[in-house]
Design a protein around this motif. Structure first.
Motif, PDB file in Angstrom:
ATOM      1  N   GLY A   1      -5.800 -13.284   5.601  1.00  0.00           N
ATOM      2  CA  GLY A   1      -6.448 -11.992   5.808  1.00  0.00           C
ATOM      3  C   GLY A   1      -5.454 -10.861   5.962  1.00  0.00           C
ATOM      4  N   ILE A   2      -4.467 -11.020   6.859  1.00  0.00           N
ATOM      5  CA  ILE A   2      -3.539  -9.901   7.062  1.00  0.00           C
ATOM      6  C   ILE A   2      -2.623  -9.720   5.859  1.00  0.00           C
ATOM      7  CG2 ILE A   2      -3.615  -9.988   9.598  1.00  0.00           C
ATOM      8  CD1 ILE A   2      -0.843 -11.246   9.535  1.00  0.00           C
ATOM      9  N   ALA A   3      -2.270 -10.826   5.173  1.00  0.00           N
ATOM     10  CA  ALA A   3      -1.396 -10.702   3.998  1.00  0.00           C
ATOM     11  C   ALA A   3      -2.114  -9.941   2.891  1.00  0.00           C
ATOM     12  CB  ALA A   3      -0.965 -12.077   3.508  1.00  0.00           C
ATOM     13  N   LEU A   4      -3.370 -10.314   2.606  1.00  0.00           N
ATOM     14  CA  LEU A   4      -4.118  -9.646   1.543  1.00  0.00           C
ATOM     15  C   LEU A   4      -4.364  -8.180   1.888  1.00  0.00           C
ATOM     16  CD1 LEU A   4      -6.698 -12.440   0.637  1.00  0.00           C
ATOM     17  CD2 LEU A   4      -4.831 -11.612  -0.794  1.00  0.00           C
ATOM     18  N   THR A   5      -4.659  -7.905   3.158  1.00  0.00           N
ATOM     19  CA  THR A   5      -4.909  -6.528   3.560  1.00  0.00           C
ATOM     20  C   THR A   5      -3.675  -5.671   3.333  1.00  0.00           C
ATOM     21  OG1 THR A   5      -6.315  -7.427   5.266  1.00  0.00           O
ATOM     22  CG2 THR A   5      -5.827  -5.099   5.404  1.00  0.00           C
ATOM     23  N   THR A   6      -2.507  -6.193   3.749  1.00  0.00           N
ATOM     24  CA  THR A   6      -1.274  -5.430   3.588  1.00  0.00           C
ATOM     25  C   THR A   6      -0.968  -5.200   2.112  1.00  0.00           C
ATOM     26  OG1 THR A   6      -0.537  -6.602   5.530  1.00  0.00           O
ATOM     27  CG2 THR A   6       1.115  -5.314   4.388  1.00  0.00           C
ATOM     28  N   LEU A   7      -1.251  -6.207   1.274  1.00  0.00           N
ATOM     29  CA  LEU A   7      -0.975  -6.069  -0.156  1.00  0.00           C
ATOM     30  C   LEU A   7      -1.895  -5.062  -0.821  1.00  0.00           C
ATOM     31  CD1 LEU A   7      -0.440  -9.725  -1.370  1.00  0.00           C
ATOM     32  CD2 LEU A   7       1.248  -7.902  -1.261  1.00  0.00           C
ATOM     33  N   TYR A   8      -3.176  -5.093  -0.450  1.00  0.00           N
ATOM     34  CA  TYR A   8      -4.165  -4.295  -1.167  1.00  0.00           C
ATOM     35  C   TYR A   8      -4.490  -2.968  -0.494  1.00  0.00           C
ATOM     36  CZ  TYR A   8      -4.935  -8.053  -4.458  1.00  0.00           C
ATOM     37  OH  TYR A   8      -4.760  -8.980  -5.442  1.00  0.00           O
ATOM     38  N   ALA A   9      -3.819  -2.683   0.624  1.00  0.00           N
ATOM     39  CA  ALA A   9      -3.987  -1.366   1.250  1.00  0.00           C
ATOM     40  C   ALA A   9      -3.451  -0.311   0.278  1.00  0.00           C
ATOM     41  CB  ALA A   9      -3.224  -1.326   2.569  1.00  0.00           C
ATOM     42  N   PRO A  10      -3.953   0.943   0.382  1.00  0.00           N
ATOM     43  CA  PRO A  10      -3.560   1.965  -0.589  1.00  0.00           C
ATOM     44  C   PRO A  10      -2.042   2.125  -0.728  1.00  0.00           C
ATOM     45  CG  PRO A  10      -5.347   2.755   0.768  1.00  0.00           C
ATOM     46  CD  PRO A  10      -4.952   1.425   1.322  1.00  0.00           C
ATOM     47  N   ASN A  11      -1.267   1.818   0.338  1.00  0.00           N
ATOM     48  CA  ASN A  11       0.189   1.930   0.224  1.00  0.00           C
ATOM     49  C   ASN A  11       0.852   0.562   0.073  1.00  0.00           C
ATOM     50  OD1 ASN A  11      -0.422   1.044   2.723  1.00  0.00           O
ATOM     51  ND2 ASN A  11       0.905   2.461   3.847  1.00  0.00           N
ATOM     52  N   GLY A  12       0.049  -0.460  -0.151  1.00  0.00           N
ATOM     53  CA  GLY A  12       0.587  -1.820  -0.231  1.00  0.00           C
ATOM     54  C   GLY A  12       1.185  -2.129  -1.592  1.00  0.00           C
ATOM     55  N   LEU A  13       1.773  -3.321  -1.695  1.00  0.00           N
ATOM     56  CA  LEU A  13       2.500  -3.726  -2.892  1.00  0.00           C
ATOM     57  C   LEU A  13       1.617  -3.690  -4.146  1.00  0.00           C
ATOM     58  CD1 LEU A  13       5.386  -4.737  -3.397  1.00  0.00           C
ATOM     59  CD2 LEU A  13       4.487  -7.059  -3.308  1.00  0.00           C
ATOM     60  N   VAL A  14       0.383  -4.159  -4.023  1.00  0.00           N
ATOM     61  CA  VAL A  14      -0.528  -4.153  -5.170  1.00  0.00           C
ATOM     62  C   VAL A  14      -1.396  -2.896  -5.141  1.00  0.00           C
ATOM     63  CG1 VAL A  14      -2.338  -5.426  -6.368  1.00  0.00           C
ATOM     64  CG2 VAL A  14      -0.557  -6.681  -5.159  1.00  0.00           C
ATOM     65  N   GLY A  15      -1.814  -2.510  -3.945  1.00  0.00           N
ATOM     66  CA  GLY A  15      -2.736  -1.386  -3.805  1.00  0.00           C
ATOM     67  C   GLY A  15      -2.183  -0.081  -4.333  1.00  0.00           C
ATOM     68  N   GLN A  16      -0.846   0.118  -4.264  1.00  0.00           N
ATOM     69  CA  GLN A  16      -0.261   1.388  -4.708  1.00  0.00           C
ATOM     70  C   GLN A  16      -0.457   1.612  -6.206  1.00  0.00           C
ATOM     71  OE1 GLN A  16       3.986   1.444  -4.280  1.00  0.00           O
ATOM     72  NE2 GLN A  16       4.166  -0.747  -4.663  1.00  0.00           N
ATOM     73  N   TYR A  17      -0.590   0.504  -6.973  1.00  0.00           N
ATOM     74  CA  TYR A  17      -0.830   0.656  -8.402  1.00  0.00           C
ATOM     75  C   TYR A  17      -2.304   0.861  -8.706  1.00  0.00           C
ATOM     76  CZ  TYR A  17       3.898  -1.092  -8.593  1.00  0.00           C
ATOM     77  OH  TYR A  17       5.234  -1.245  -8.398  1.00  0.00           O
ATOM     78  N   LEU A  18      -3.167   0.394  -7.781  1.00  0.00           N
ATOM     79  CA  LEU A  18      -4.612   0.532  -8.005  1.00  0.00           C
ATOM     80  C   LEU A  18      -5.124   1.886  -7.533  1.00  0.00           C
ATOM     81  CD1 LEU A  18      -5.706  -3.053  -6.899  1.00  0.00           C
ATOM     82  CD2 LEU A  18      -5.449  -2.189  -9.225  1.00  0.00           C
ATOM     83  N   ALA A  19      -4.474   2.433  -6.500  1.00  0.00           N
ATOM     84  CA  ALA A  19      -4.948   3.689  -5.915  1.00  0.00           C
ATOM     85  C   ALA A  19      -5.009   4.837  -6.937  1.00  0.00           C
ATOM     86  CB  ALA A  19      -4.088   4.068  -4.710  1.00  0.00           C
ATOM     87  N   PRO A  20      -3.965   5.044  -7.778  1.00  0.00           N
ATOM     88  CA  PRO A  20      -4.050   6.139  -8.758  1.00  0.00           C
ATOM     89  C   PRO A  20      -5.190   5.952  -9.757  1.00  0.00           C
ATOM     90  CG  PRO A  20      -1.804   5.301  -8.592  1.00  0.00           C
ATOM     91  CD  PRO A  20      -2.666   4.361  -7.838  1.00  0.00           C
TER      92      PRO A  20
END
Lengths: 295, 279
Positions: free
Chosen positions: B113-132
């Motif tokens: 849970g915490i790993a996925l949240t950190t990754l997919y948060a708007p500033n996370g490793l994956v989330g930063q590419y999805l946010a734009p």
């Protein structure tokens, strides 16, 4: 599989794209989350990482997790062996029902499981009131955590052993008995060696789940820091306090445990495959066939 | 033991094994379950329905089941694909990937849970590419689907994989000899054989996902009526000392998961019979 055109293989571009999609999926959904745990935990240096792990509340959480797994796993091990013996070696009415009931904890939400124990042992129930009058606390205390852990890990060992013992059959045990071994001796010398890998596999899965259980334990624990917090619950508290290094440091212990579990599991499967192949010579057969395909 | 109508066996220890399993089953599983039924029956219909038909509870139940269904569908596609690649193709690091498939079984849910949240948060490793792109994953229902997909993946792969391994190449060769192209063989020969296992695996993933708590609560954001799952409602009712309310929601979830269990069992029975008829 040879690269030349074959009737039972796909075109090369299909193979490549399927492999690509599968790899991307594994990478994105499995590998990155795992690696990010360690990356986050060490993001502020090894010093802070170690400090987060040796802090008293974290140490208490680690101790409690190890203690409750050390009670829950052996209990379910004994149960699993007993259940597998009865189900895989005997025919009796209601066997299907018993098997279904053993699987039941898998289909109950962990939170619902925790709630059941609150209803059973909480202060509002007659059992809970009786125990409280005699100075025993179950809910919001260690016994409740152990009970919830036992519930969620209940089927693991039995489920591993039953199909294995069913496929092996009872011939060897019967032979041992005919040759004059006692029931116990035939169990220790024949049954256990035959199922040792399956048993070990069941135990490590059971242990991984026992140490990592969150939902059920969260409901019965009461979240008292340093007292009734297991590692997963401690991770939650630290995370919600925005102490990310601490949360991921504790999470990394559990992630290491998961990795260890996977490594042991792979080793077991590898040994099992080798033993089976030695017995049947299937490796040779496959090799001969493959050579034939290449020729 | 005449009640159990046990057939004769020379092996000893039936009473011991059966006794231990029944006692432990009764104590750990059946007694708590019975307590739950007692607690529900004490509640009375008006209180029960009042809780269950509450707007927030209904929304959470709907969310839990819809998100679980979407995640199960994703897993059906990618799980089948992954199992196919693992069984059929030679691939660099296949052993490693095969072992990694079990990660969701071994990794504690709160860690996931915490790993996925950190990754997919708007500033996370994956989330930063999805946010734009305007895609928000963390703290939305989409995040719940991501977490549930993670949890359910091994169920599909591990149920389909052995069936694919057992599949006889001769059948495919025969189909090819009879003039079928590869796609026709996959669709008409391979897929129908794998289908029962695929359905079973998908249902298992679905069942597990409906009750999932640990990995979801971090990534969901837990906004009432939007991203609040049913298990969370149970926990928050308990936190407010509303044991009856929590029990009512839990009973609904239990009934649905028992129905699913029944479905899985009958599916397995059906596929066993179908395979038996083929051989």
């Amino acid at each position: 599989m040879s690269d030349s055109y074959s009737a039972t293989a796909e075109a090369r571009w299909v193979r490549w794209s399927l492999c690509g999609v599968a790899l991307a999926f594994v990478f994105l959904f499995l590998l990155i989350p795992l690696l990010s745990v360690f990356q986050q935990a060490l993001s502020h240096g090894v010093g802070l990482y170690l400090a987060a792990l040796t802090e008293p509340d974290a140490r208490a959480a680690i101790g409690l997790t190890v203690r409750s797994a050390a009670i829950a796993v052996p209990l379910n091990l004994v149960f699993g062996i007993a259940a597998a013996w009865a189900i895989a070696r005997f025919e009796f009415r209601g066997k299907t029902l018993l098997t279904t009931l053993i699987d039941l904890p898998f289909s109950v939400s962990p939170v619902v499981a925790g709630l059941m124990f609150v209803l059973l042992f909480g202060v509002n129930s007659p059992v809970g009131a009786f125990l409280a009058a005699h100075g025993m606390k179950v809910i919001f205390a260690e016994p409740g955590i152990v009970l919830a852990t036992v519930f969620v890990t209940f089927p693991f060992v039995a489920r591993e052993l039953i199909p294995l013992m069913q496929s092996q059959g009872a011939d060897e045990e019967q032979a041992a008995l005919v040759l004059g071994a006692s029931g116990w001796k035939s169990f220790v010398r024949v049954t256990l060696p035959n199922v040792k890998w399956g048993l070990l596999y069941g135990v490590i899965l059971c242990n991984a789940r026992a140490m990592g259980e969150f939902g059920a334990v969260s409901v019965v624990s009461g979240h008292i820091r340093g007292e009734t917090n297991t590692i997963p619950l401690h991770v939650e508290i630290l995370y919600n306090e925005y102490n990310f290094v601490g949360a991921f440091a504790c999470a990394s212990i559990l992630a290491l445990l998961a990795l260890l579990t996977l490594v042991i599991k792979s080793l077991i499967e590898w040994r099992q495959a080798r033993e089976q192949n030695q017995a049947s010579g299937r490796v040779q057969l496959a090799r001969v066939r493959r050579a034939g395909e290449h020729a | 033991m005449s009640l159990l109508n046990r057939s004769y066996s020379v092996l000893p220890g039936f009473r011991l094994g059966f006794g231990i399993s029944l006692a432990w089953l009764g104590l750990i599983v059946l007694l708590p379950l019975a307590m739950m039924i007692v607690a529900t029956s004490r509640m009375g219909w008006p209180a029960f329905l009042g809780t269950v038909l509450d707007e927030r509870v209904l929304a959470s139940l709907r969310l839990s089941f819809v998100a679980a269904a979407i995640a199960a569908a994703i897993n059906a596609v990618f799980g089948l694909l992954l199992a196919w690649v693992l069984v059929r193709y030679r691939l660099f690091g296949k052993r490693f990937i095969d072992a990694m498939v079990d990660l969701p079984f071994a990794l504690p849910t709160s860690v996931a849970g915490i790993a996925l949240t950190t990754l997919y948060a708007p500033n996370g490793l994956v989330g930063q590419y999805l946010a734009p792109l305007g895609i928000k994953v963390a703290y939305t229902p989409l995040g719940i689907v991501v977490a549930l997909t993670f949890i359910g993946l091994p169920f599909v792969v591990r149920t389909v994989q052995p069936v694919l391994q057992e599949l006889e190449r001769e059948l495919e060769e025969a189909a090819s000899c009879l003039g079928a192209n590869r796609w026709q063989t996959v669709r008409r020969v391979i897929f129908p054989t794998v289908l029962p296992a695929l359905i079973t695996g998908t249902t298992l993933a679905f069942a597990r996902a409906t009750g999932e708590y640990g990995s979801v609560i971090f990534i969901a954001g837990n906004i009432p009526l939007v991203s609040e799952i049913a298990p969370l409602i149970i926990v928050s009712k308990l936190d407010q000392y509303d044991q009856n309310g929590a029990t009512a929601v839990a009973v609904v979830m239990l009934l649905i998961s028992f129905a699913l269990l029944l479905l899985i069992n009958s599916l397995q029975w059906w596929s066993a019979r179908r395979n038996g008829a083929q051989r």
